[in-house]
Design a protein around this motif. Structure first.
Motif, mmCIF file in Angstrom:
data_model
loop_
_atom_site.group_PDB
_atom_site.id
_atom_site.type_symbol
_atom_site.label_atom_id
_atom_site.label_comp_id
_atom_site.label_asym_id
_atom_site.label_seq_id
_atom_site.Cartn_x
_atom_site.Cartn_y
_atom_site.Cartn_z
ATOM 1 N N VAL A 251 1.037 -4.762 -20.123
ATOM 2 C CA VAL A 251 0.766 -4.734 -18.745
ATOM 3 C C VAL A 251 -0.212 -3.417 -18.627
ATOM 4 N N PRO A 252 -1.301 -3.454 -18.016
ATOM 5 C CA PRO A 252 -2.150 -2.316 -17.821
ATOM 6 C C PRO A 252 -1.532 -1.164 -17.045
ATOM 7 N N MET A 253 -1.971 -0.024 -17.445
ATOM 8 C CA MET A 253 -1.456 1.172 -16.533
ATOM 9 C C MET A 253 -1.874 1.140 -15.180
ATOM 10 N N ASP A 254 -2.818 0.509 -14.722
ATOM 11 C CA ASP A 254 -3.607 0.402 -13.198
ATOM 12 C C ASP A 254 -2.470 -0.179 -12.417
ATOM 13 N N VAL A 255 -1.893 -1.384 -13.110
ATOM 14 C CA VAL A 255 -0.923 -2.124 -12.384
ATOM 15 C C VAL A 255 0.412 -1.468 -12.152
ATOM 16 N N LEU A 256 0.717 -0.940 -13.320
ATOM 17 C CA LEU A 256 2.288 -0.256 -13.176
ATOM 18 C C LEU A 256 2.024 1.059 -12.199
ATOM 19 N N SER A 257 0.789 1.601 -12.140
ATOM 20 C CA SER A 257 0.588 2.830 -11.193
ATOM 21 C C SER A 257 0.506 2.080 -9.881
ATOM 22 N N CYS A 258 0.047 1.091 -9.575
ATOM 23 C CA CYS A 258 -0.119 0.431 -8.202
ATOM 24 C C CYS A 258 1.353 -0.163 -7.911
ATOM 25 N N LEU A 259 2.144 -0.636 -8.718
ATOM 26 C CA LEU A 259 3.529 -0.907 -8.456
ATOM 27 C C LEU A 259 4.346 0.316 -7.964
ATOM 28 N N LYS A 260 4.154 1.437 -8.897
ATOM 29 C CA LYS A 260 4.839 2.410 -8.473
ATOM 30 C C LYS A 260 4.636 2.861 -7.177
ATOM 31 N N TYR A 261 3.302 2.968 -6.548
ATOM 32 C CA TYR A 261 3.192 3.405 -5.196
ATOM 33 C C TYR A 261 3.529 2.718 -4.282
ATOM 34 N N LEU A 262 3.390 1.266 -4.556
ATOM 35 C CA LEU A 262 3.738 0.499 -3.617
ATOM 36 C C LEU A 262 5.281 0.430 -3.417
ATOM 37 N N MET A 263 6.266 0.750 -4.400
ATOM 38 C CA MET A 263 7.856 0.838 -4.413
ATOM 39 C C MET A 263 7.929 2.029 -3.537
ATOM 40 N N PHE A 264 6.957 3.176 -3.878
ATOM 41 C CA PHE A 264 7.296 4.352 -3.073
ATOM 42 C C PHE A 264 7.124 4.487 -1.579
ATOM 43 N N ILE A 265 5.996 3.580 -1.236
ATOM 44 C CA ILE A 265 5.624 3.336 0.064
ATOM 45 C C ILE A 265 6.790 2.488 0.878
ATOM 46 N N PHE A 266 7.389 1.490 0.176
ATOM 47 C CA PHE A 266 8.426 0.551 0.542
ATOM 48 C C PHE A 266 9.652 1.218 0.986
ATOM 49 N N ASN A 267 10.096 2.313 0.015
ATOM 50 C CA ASN A 267 11.080 3.016 -0.027
ATOM 51 C C ASN A 267 11.092 4.213 1.146
ATOM 52 N N VAL A 268 9.729 4.465 1.491
ATOM 53 C CA VAL A 268 9.519 5.614 2.784
ATOM 54 C C VAL A 268 9.871 4.800 3.885
ATOM 55 N N LEU A 269 9.423 3.389 3.874
ATOM 56 C CA LEU A 269 9.590 2.781 4.965
ATOM 57 C C LEU A 269 11.066 2.631 5.495
ATOM 58 N N VAL A 270 11.806 2.217 4.356
ATOM 59 C CA VAL A 270 13.190 2.161 4.421
ATOM 60 C C VAL A 270 13.924 3.410 4.781
ATOM 61 N N PHE A 271 13.413 4.437 4.203
ATOM 62 C CA PHE A 271 13.996 5.955 4.846
ATOM 63 C C PHE A 271 13.559 6.048 6.117
ATOM 64 N N ALA A 272 12.496 5.832 6.782
ATOM 65 C CA ALA A 272 12.017 6.133 8.000
ATOM 66 C C ALA A 272 12.951 5.320 9.044
ATOM 67 N N GLY A 273 13.100 3.877 8.654
ATOM 68 C CA GLY A 273 13.735 3.303 9.438
ATOM 69 C C GLY A 273 15.313 3.524 9.381
#
Length: 86
Positions: free
Chosen positions: A1-23
């Motif tokens: 798996v390319p590093m770009d995909v893993l990096s994008c997935l990492k930041y998507l998970m971070f954004i989702f968890n920030v939304l859960v935290f804010a909610g």
């Protein structure tokens, strides 16, 4: 798996968890508001006992979601599998 995909997935998970935290934070704040000033919500709920129970339920659910969101953010940034599985 390319590093770009893993990096994008990492930041998507971070954004989702920030939304859960804010909610979760918003739910906890709503629970505190209902518990502190039940007069504004008496028109919505007939019984005072139901309103009190709902405020504590909102507070507990909000704190739990905020905690899970925070741990998810830490897990996503550190790539910690146990934190993400929690």
């Amino acid at each position: 798996v390319p590093m770009d995909v893993l990096s994008c997935l990492k930041y998507l998970m971070f954004i989702f968890n920030v939304l859960v935290f804010a909610g979760g934070t918003c739910l906890a704040a709503l629970g505190v508001w209902v518990a502190a000033d039940p007069g504004g919500f008496q028109a919505l709920v007939a019984a005072r006992a139901v309103l009190s129970a709902a405020s504590w339920l909102l507070l507990a659910l909000g704190v739990a979601l905020a905690l899970l969101g925070f741990l998810g953010c830490c897990g996503a940034l550190r790539r910690s599998r146990p934190l993400l599985l929690l």
